[in-house]
Design a protein around this motif. Structure first.
Motif, short mmCIF file in Angstrom:
data_model
loop_
_atom_site.label_atom_id
_atom_site.label_comp_id
_atom_site.label_asym_id
_atom_site.label_seq_id
_atom_site.Cartn_x
_atom_site.Cartn_y
_atom_site.Cartn_z
N GLU A 4 52.71 -2.30 -9.63
CA GLU A 4 53.27 -1.01 -9.20
C GLU A 4 52.67 0.14 -10.01
N GLN A 5 52.50 -0.08 -11.31
CA GLN A 5 51.89 0.94 -12.16
C GLN A 5 50.44 1.17 -11.73
N LEU A 6 49.73 0.08 -11.44
CA LEU A 6 48.35 0.21 -10.96
C LEU A 6 48.30 0.99 -9.66
N LYS A 7 49.26 0.73 -8.78
CA LYS A 7 49.28 1.44 -7.49
C LYS A 7 49.52 2.93 -7.70
N LEU A 8 50.41 3.28 -8.62
CA LEU A 8 50.64 4.70 -8.93
C LEU A 8 49.38 5.35 -9.50
N GLU A 9 48.71 4.64 -10.38
CA GLU A 9 47.48 5.18 -10.97
C GLU A 9 46.37 5.28 -9.93
N LEU A 10 46.31 4.31 -9.01
CA LEU A 10 45.32 4.40 -7.93
C LEU A 10 45.58 5.62 -7.06
N SER A 11 46.84 5.90 -6.80
CA SER A 11 47.20 7.10 -6.04
C SER A 11 46.69 8.35 -6.75
N GLU A 12 46.86 8.41 -8.07
CA GLU A 12 46.35 9.55 -8.85
C GLU A 12 44.84 9.64 -8.77
N ILE A 13 44.17 8.49 -8.90
CA ILE A 13 42.71 8.45 -8.84
C ILE A 13 42.23 8.95 -7.48
N LEU A 14 42.88 8.50 -6.41
CA LEU A 14 42.49 8.95 -5.08
C LEU A 14 42.71 10.45 -4.92
N GLU A 15 43.82 10.95 -5.44
CA GLU A 15 44.07 12.39 -5.36
C GLU A 15 42.99 13.18 -6.08
N GLU A 16 42.58 12.70 -7.26
CA GLU A 16 41.53 13.37 -8.03
C GLU A 16 40.18 13.27 -7.34
N SER A 17 39.88 12.11 -6.79
CA SER A 17 38.58 11.84 -6.20
C SER A 17 38.41 12.48 -4.82
N VAL A 18 39.47 12.45 -4.03
CA VAL A 18 39.39 12.87 -2.63
C VAL A 18 39.97 14.27 -2.42
N GLY A 19 40.90 14.64 -3.27
CA GLY A 19 41.52 15.96 -3.12
C GLY A 19 42.68 15.96 -2.15
N GLU A 20 43.16 14.79 -1.77
CA GLU A 20 44.34 14.67 -0.91
C GLU A 20 45.40 13.88 -1.64
N PHE A 22 48.25 10.95 -1.82
CA PHE A 22 48.58 9.64 -1.26
C PHE A 22 49.84 9.15 -1.96
N PRO A 23 51.01 9.76 -1.63
CA PRO A 23 52.23 9.47 -2.38
C PRO A 23 52.74 8.04 -2.25
N GLN A 24 52.55 7.42 -1.10
CA GLN A 24 53.07 6.06 -0.92
C GLN A 24 51.97 5.19 -0.32
N LEU A 25 51.23 4.55 -1.20
CA LEU A 25 50.15 3.68 -0.74
C LEU A 25 50.72 2.35 -0.27
N ASN A 26 50.33 1.96 0.92
CA ASN A 26 50.68 0.66 1.45
C ASN A 26 49.54 -0.29 1.09
N GLU A 27 49.84 -1.42 0.49
CA GLU A 27 48.78 -2.31 0.03
C GLU A 27 47.90 -2.83 1.15
N SER A 28 48.41 -2.90 2.35
CA SER A 28 47.61 -3.40 3.47
C SER A 28 46.77 -2.30 4.12
N ALA A 29 46.93 -1.06 3.66
CA ALA A 29 46.22 0.06 4.27
C ALA A 29 44.70 -0.06 4.07
N SER A 30 43.98 0.15 5.15
CA SER A 30 42.52 0.16 5.10
C SER A 30 42.06 1.46 4.47
N LEU A 31 41.15 1.36 3.53
CA LEU A 31 40.63 2.56 2.86
C LEU A 31 39.91 3.47 3.84
N VAL A 32 39.17 2.89 4.76
CA VAL A 32 38.37 3.68 5.70
C VAL A 32 39.19 4.08 6.92
N ASP A 33 39.84 3.12 7.57
CA ASP A 33 40.52 3.40 8.83
C ASP A 33 41.83 4.16 8.66
#
Length: 87
Positions: A4-20, A22-33
């Motif tokens: 869960e901590q990793l998922k929160l940090e991944l959300s932060e990383i995505l926000e920094e990298s992409v500029g959007e 991602f408050p609730q990441l679903n583990e099955s979510a496709s990164l591209v689609d």
């Protein structure tokens, strides 16, 4: 570090990298689609992950990453291997 901590940090990383947000990441979510990341976003995410955790993700590992769960698995595995080597 738990998943869960990793998922929160991944959300932060995505926000920094992409500029959007991602408050609730679903583990099955496709990164591209579903998250709509393009190749530049994926590269930025990978670089940020490597920098933040002091790990190396090689090209074949990046090519196998398709979902949020895949990213978390790679991070967790690399951190565990790093800690095992350091011990």
């Amino acid at each position: 570090m738990d998943r869960e901590q990793l998922k929160l940090e991944l959300s932060e990383i995505l926000e920094e990298s992409v500029g959007e947000e991602f408050p609730q990441l679903n583990e099955s979510a496709s990164l591209v689609d579903e998250l709509k990341l393009d190749s530049v976003d994926l590269l930025s995410m990978t670089i940020e992950i490597q920098s933040r955790y002091g790990i190396v993700i090689n090209a074949t590992e990046v090519a196998d990453i398709a979902t949020v769960s895949d990213v978390l698995d790679v991070i967790a595995g690399k951190i565990a291997a790093k800690m095992k080597t350091a011990a």
